[in-house]
Scaffold this motif. Structure first.
Motif, PDB file in Angstrom:
ATOM      1  N   GLU A   1      14.830  34.155  48.091  1.00 50.20           N
ATOM      2  CA  GLU A   1      13.697  33.853  47.218  1.00 50.20           C
ATOM      3  C   GLU A   1      12.449  34.625  47.626  1.00 50.20           C
ATOM      4  O   GLU A   1      11.636  35.016  46.774  1.00 50.20           O
ATOM      5  CB  GLU A   1      13.412  32.340  47.254  1.00 50.20           C
ATOM      6  CG  GLU A   1      12.414  31.861  46.224  1.00 50.20           C
ATOM      7  CD  GLU A   1      12.975  31.845  44.807  1.00 50.20           C
ATOM      8  OE1 GLU A   1      12.171  31.922  43.866  1.00 50.20           O
ATOM      9  OE2 GLU A   1      14.207  31.767  44.661  1.00 50.20           O
ATOM     10  N   LEU A   2      12.306  34.879  48.917  1.00 47.05           N
ATOM     11  CA  LEU A   2      11.153  35.615  49.430  1.00 47.05           C
ATOM     12  C   LEU A   2      11.371  37.125  49.391  1.00 47.05           C
ATOM     13  O   LEU A   2      10.504  37.885  49.840  1.00 47.05           O
ATOM     14  CB  LEU A   2      10.840  35.174  50.864  1.00 47.05           C
ATOM     15  CG  LEU A   2      10.428  33.706  51.049  1.00 47.05           C
ATOM     16  CD1 LEU A   2      10.238  33.382  52.533  1.00 47.05           C
ATOM     17  CD2 LEU A   2       9.155  33.398  50.267  1.00 47.05           C
ATOM     18  N   GLY A   3      12.526  37.578  48.895  1.00 50.58           N
ATOM     19  CA  GLY A   3      12.785  39.001  48.750  1.00 50.58           C
ATOM     20  C   GLY A   3      13.499  39.637  49.925  1.00 50.58           C
ATOM     21  O   GLY A   3      13.535  40.869  50.039  1.00 50.58           O
TER      22      GLY A   3
ATOM     23  N   ASP B   1       9.311  20.642  47.607  1.00 49.68           N
ATOM     24  CA  ASP B   1      10.362  21.293  46.851  1.00 49.68           C
ATOM     25  C   ASP B   1      11.621  21.329  47.714  1.00 49.68           C
ATOM     26  O   ASP B   1      11.679  20.707  48.783  1.00 49.68           O
ATOM     27  CB  ASP B   1       9.949  22.700  46.419  1.00 49.68           C
ATOM     28  CG  ASP B   1       9.465  23.556  47.586  1.00 49.68           C
ATOM     29  OD1 ASP B   1       9.974  23.371  48.707  1.00 49.68           O
ATOM     30  OD2 ASP B   1       8.566  24.401  47.379  1.00 49.68           O
ATOM     31  N   GLN B   2      12.652  22.051  47.264  1.00 54.21           N
ATOM     32  CA  GLN B   2      13.927  22.064  47.989  1.00 54.21           C
ATOM     33  C   GLN B   2      13.804  22.721  49.355  1.00 54.21           C
ATOM     34  O   GLN B   2      14.658  22.523  50.217  1.00 54.21           O
ATOM     35  CB  GLN B   2      14.977  22.795  47.172  1.00 54.21           C
ATOM     36  CG  GLN B   2      14.650  24.248  46.863  1.00 54.21           C
ATOM     37  CD  GLN B   2      15.737  24.938  46.074  1.00 54.21           C
ATOM     38  OE1 GLN B   2      16.922  24.703  46.308  1.00 54.21           O
ATOM     39  NE2 GLN B   2      15.358  25.784  45.118  1.00 54.21           N
ATOM     40  N   TYR B   3      12.753  23.492  49.594  1.00 53.69           N
ATOM     41  CA  TYR B   3      12.577  24.174  50.868  1.00 53.69           C
ATOM     42  C   TYR B   3      11.677  23.386  51.828  1.00 53.69           C
ATOM     43  O   TYR B   3      11.924  23.351  53.027  1.00 53.69           O
ATOM     44  CB  TYR B   3      11.981  25.564  50.633  1.00 53.69           C
ATOM     45  CG  TYR B   3      12.772  26.410  49.681  1.00 53.69           C
ATOM     46  CD1 TYR B   3      14.098  26.731  49.943  1.00 53.69           C
ATOM     47  CD2 TYR B   3      12.208  26.881  48.494  1.00 53.69           C
ATOM     48  CE1 TYR B   3      14.844  27.502  49.057  1.00 53.69           C
ATOM     49  CE2 TYR B   3      12.940  27.651  47.607  1.00 53.69           C
ATOM     50  CZ  TYR B   3      14.254  27.953  47.891  1.00 53.69           C
ATOM     51  OH  TYR B   3      14.992  28.712  47.022  1.00 53.69           O
ATOM     52  N   SER B   4      10.643  22.748  51.299  1.00 52.82           N
ATOM     53  CA  SER B   4       9.688  22.060  52.175  1.00 52.82           C
ATOM     54  C   SER B   4      10.085  20.624  52.489  1.00 52.82           C
ATOM     55  O   SER B   4       9.670  20.070  53.520  1.00 52.82           O
ATOM     56  CB  SER B   4       8.299  22.061  51.534  1.00 52.82           C
ATOM     57  OG  SER B   4       8.315  21.344  50.307  1.00 52.82           O
ATOM     58  N   ALA B   5      10.887  19.984  51.636  1.00 50.54           N
ATOM     59  CA  ALA B   5      11.229  18.574  51.839  1.00 50.54           C
ATOM     60  C   ALA B   5      11.935  18.358  53.172  1.00 50.54           C
ATOM     61  O   ALA B   5      11.664  17.394  53.893  1.00 50.54           O
ATOM     62  CB  ALA B   5      12.108  18.077  50.694  1.00 50.54           C
TER      63      ALA B   5
ATOM     64  N   ARG C   1       5.233  28.365  49.865  1.00 50.08           N
ATOM     65  CA  ARG C   1       3.915  28.438  49.230  1.00 50.08           C
ATOM     66  C   ARG C   1       3.178  29.706  49.650  1.00 50.08           C
ATOM     67  O   ARG C   1       2.535  30.360  48.823  1.00 50.08           O
ATOM     68  CB  ARG C   1       3.095  27.203  49.610  1.00 50.08           C
ATOM     69  CG  ARG C   1       1.736  27.132  48.939  1.00 50.08           C
ATOM     70  CD  ARG C   1       1.051  25.817  49.262  1.00 50.08           C
ATOM     71  NE  ARG C   1      -0.179  25.652  48.514  1.00 50.08           N
ATOM     72  CZ  ARG C   1      -0.915  24.553  48.523  1.00 50.08           C
ATOM     73  NH1 ARG C   1      -0.524  23.517  49.258  1.00 50.08           N
ATOM     74  NH2 ARG C   1      -2.022  24.473  47.821  1.00 50.08           N
ATOM     75  N   VAL C   2       3.293  30.061  50.948  1.00 52.52           N
ATOM     76  CA  VAL C   2       2.663  31.284  51.433  1.00 52.52           C
ATOM     77  C   VAL C   2       3.374  32.509  50.870  1.00 52.52           C
ATOM     78  O   VAL C   2       2.749  33.523  50.532  1.00 52.52           O
ATOM     79  CB  VAL C   2       2.667  31.314  52.974  1.00 52.52           C
ATOM     80  CG1 VAL C   2       2.152  32.657  53.496  1.00 52.52           C
ATOM     81  CG2 VAL C   2       1.805  30.179  53.525  1.00 52.52           C
ATOM     82  N   GLY C   3       4.713  32.444  50.776  1.00 46.75           N
ATOM     83  CA  GLY C   3       5.483  33.517  50.163  1.00 46.75           C
ATOM     84  C   GLY C   3       5.665  34.744  51.024  1.00 46.75           C
ATOM     85  O   GLY C   3       5.773  35.855  50.503  1.00 46.75           O
ATOM     86  N   SER C   4       5.739  34.545  52.331  1.00 44.44           N
ATOM     87  CA  SER C   4       5.858  35.690  53.242  1.00 44.44           C
ATOM     88  C   SER C   4       7.038  35.501  54.187  1.00 44.44           C
ATOM     89  O   SER C   4       7.188  34.443  54.809  1.00 44.44           O
ATOM     90  CB  SER C   4       4.567  35.849  54.060  1.00 44.44           C
ATOM     91  OG  SER C   4       4.731  36.792  55.093  1.00 44.44           O
TER      92      SER C   4
ATOM     93  N   PHE D   1      -0.044  19.515  50.332  1.00 44.49           N
ATOM     94  CA  PHE D   1       1.409  19.511  50.511  1.00 44.49           C
ATOM     95  C   PHE D   1       2.132  19.793  49.186  1.00 44.49           C
ATOM     96  O   PHE D   1       1.752  19.280  48.131  1.00 44.49           O
ATOM     97  CB  PHE D   1       1.873  18.173  51.078  1.00 44.49           C
ATOM     98  CG  PHE D   1       1.394  17.919  52.472  1.00 44.49           C
ATOM     99  CD1 PHE D   1       2.052  18.472  53.559  1.00 44.49           C
ATOM    100  CD2 PHE D   1       0.269  17.137  52.700  1.00 44.49           C
ATOM    101  CE1 PHE D   1       1.614  18.256  54.844  1.00 44.49           C
ATOM    102  CE2 PHE D   1      -0.179  16.913  53.993  1.00 44.49           C
ATOM    103  CZ  PHE D   1       0.493  17.475  55.063  1.00 44.49           C
ATOM    104  N   VAL D   2       3.179  20.607  49.320  1.00 47.23           N
ATOM    105  CA  VAL D   2       4.037  20.931  48.186  1.00 47.23           C
ATOM    106  C   VAL D   2       5.460  20.495  48.545  1.00 47.23           C
ATOM    107  O   VAL D   2       5.998  20.879  49.582  1.00 47.23           O
ATOM    108  CB  VAL D   2       4.015  22.433  47.874  1.00 47.23           C
ATOM    109  CG1 VAL D   2       4.985  22.753  46.749  1.00 47.23           C
ATOM    110  CG2 VAL D   2       2.605  22.877  47.497  1.00 47.23           C
TER     111      VAL D   2
END
Length: 500
Positions: A109-111, A246-250, A167-170, A243-244
């Protein structure tokens, strides 16, 4: 290689009888473990301080009133502390297990590609390798409580950082959060040293196996939790202020909550322990023979004792590296060669991990019939067979229709039988070779050796699978494990003498 004569190998294989009535107390009278009230000038190591009331209570109770269990009967000096240590180890390795099913989808997802996946997995172990020796040393100088509280706090911060990765996307932020998590969970050496110091030498493999069962369950059984988060929260996103969810942060936030629980247990229920120098006494004949073998020089220019420690660390590298490669490439391999979804592969690994936990809990029974050396050779052999079984497979893209049964059987041999037995026996052997010396620093270096393998092997697997083929990785791992078994077989007599 190492060579020495073995007089009576059976004497080293005395394991606890679950139903037996204890005929001894622990710590024994000549143990290096003692109470703070008995510490005099020139004491071996003072771990940390307790109040006089707590100290007097421990002297009066002798640890027999705290818990009525087999472990107490067989000589575990601090059952409550052991359980808290198990909780800390479980949470530390859950950070790998719970995040296992979501790591590859997150990298994609982050490339990123398989090379980035190797770096992301290796970053966790990099954090461990830079922190393990220091934490092991601090456990001796500052005490177990302060060391574990500090590391668990860092682990809590790492969980919060990981929760922000998407959320940061890096990809670089992902690697940074993995390093922080690795530093916070770099307490395997500390926890193993603690267990080694509260258990009798002849029973140590059994208790180390119990601790390893908890650790193993943490990173092989708990992927089912990450798989559930991935399944139920796929394509869903909830924002609550900073806080966000989703399937990655939960998964990361759930681990942060468990870190808070671990801190509570350490601050409220963990007791200090002390190590004192035993009174001098005449050495037995077997002890003199052991010292003579240990002090012999090898062709490497180091003593046999140091060579044995180095050999055990290399065995740790080979076994940890093999499982680390599967931890890295397992999901992508299941997807490319068996057309399995990440959640399905996570469930399979978790199921085999549960079997592995049961295998670890049976180590005491296995120890009645097999020595540590035999368990190492047998476990590594089974693991190698499971790995090489994947060596000739072709991918789904090339038209292959590989049976899911093959995947299940291979993972079962690796996660359910081979690695749990072989690697745990290596840990027990190393601890016995160290003996009653302070184990914190040496166990820290031992853990760092395993973490080094979890850096090098995943990166190697990532590059090879990207530019050649993943089946080449399996061939390399098979060769490494075969060489490991040859070393153990050639050094078996010396290793047995030093571990008596």
């Amino acid at each position: 290689m190492l060579n020495a004569e073995l007089t009576s190998p059976r004497e080293a294989r005395d394991t606890p009888d679950i139903g037996a009535t204890p005929t001894h107390t622990f710590p024994p009278a000549d143990s290096t473990y003692g109470n703070r009230a008995k510490i005099e000038d020139g004491a071996y190591v003072q771990m940390e301080e307790d109040g006089d009331d707590q100290q007097q209570q421990r002297q009066n109770s002798g640890y027999t009133e705290s818990i009525a269990s087999v472990m107490t009967a067989e000589g575990l000096a601090d059952p409550k502390g052991f359980l808290i240590i198990c909780a800390v180890v479980l949470i530390g390795d859950m950070n790998r297990g719970v995040l296992f099913p979501i790591m590859w989808p997150l990298v994609e997802e982050l490339g990123g590609n398989s090379v980035w996946l190797g770096y992301a997995v290796g970053a966790f172990s990099f954090g461990r390798i830079i922190a393990s020796p220091s934490l092991g040393k601090w456990s001796i100088e500052q005490g177990y409580s302060k060391t574990l509280v500090g590391s668990t706090t860092i682990m809590l911060v790492g969980c919060i950082l990981f929760g922000q990765v998407y959320r940061v996307g890096s990809l670089w932020f992902l690697i940074f959060s993995q390093i922080v998590l690795g530093v916070g969970s770099a307490t395997l050496g500390v926890t193993r040293a603690y267990v080694a110091e509260i258990s009798a030498t002849r029973q140590r493999t059994t208790y180390i196996a119990a601790l390893t069962a908890v650790q193993y369950g943490g990173f092989t059984v708990t992927p089912v939790v990450g798989a559930l988060f991935s399944y139920f929260l796929e394509d869903k996103r909830y924002e609550v202020g900073f806080f966000v969810l989703d399937q990655y942060s939960a998964a990361a936030y759930s681990m942060a909550c468990l870190c808070i629980v671990a801190l509570f247990l350490l601050l409220t229920g963990f007791q200090a322990r002390y190590r004192t120098k035993p009174a001098g006494k005449k050495k037995s004949k077997s002890r003199m023979e052991q010292d003579e073998v240990a002090n012999e020089m090898t062709f490497l220019g180091i003593t046999t004792y140091n060579a044995a420690l180095l050999g055990c660390m290399l065995l740790n590298v080979s076994t940890k590296g093999s499982i680390g490669s599967f931890e890295t490439m397992g999901i992508s391999f299941a997807e490319s060669h068996f057309d399995l979804q990440p959640s399905t592969a996570g469930f399979i690994v978790s199921g085999c991990g549960m079997i592995g936990v049961c295998t670890l809990l049976s180590m005491g029974t296995l120890g009645k019939f097999l020595t540590d050396i035999q368990m190492i050779i047998g476990g590594i052999t089974v693991c190698a067979v499971g790995i090489i079984s994947f060596g000739s497979l072709q991918s789904v893209e090339m038209g292959a229709e590989n049976s899911i049964v093959h995947y299940v059987v291979g993972i079962f041999l690796i996660y359910g039988i081979g690695y749990p037995i072989g690697h745990t026996a290596v840990i027990g052997l190393f601890s016995k070779v160290v003996g009653r010396r302070p184990q914190g620093t040496l166990q820290g270096w031992f853990a760092s050796a395993g973490s080094l393998a979890r850096i090098l092997f995943p990166i190697m697997a990532g590059y090879i699978s990207q530019y050649d083929d993943i089946t080449t990785v399996f061939t390399i791992l098979f060769v490494v494990l075969v060489i490991s078994n040859i070393f153990v077989a050639m050094s078996s007599r010396t290793l047995t003498i030093l571990s008596n």
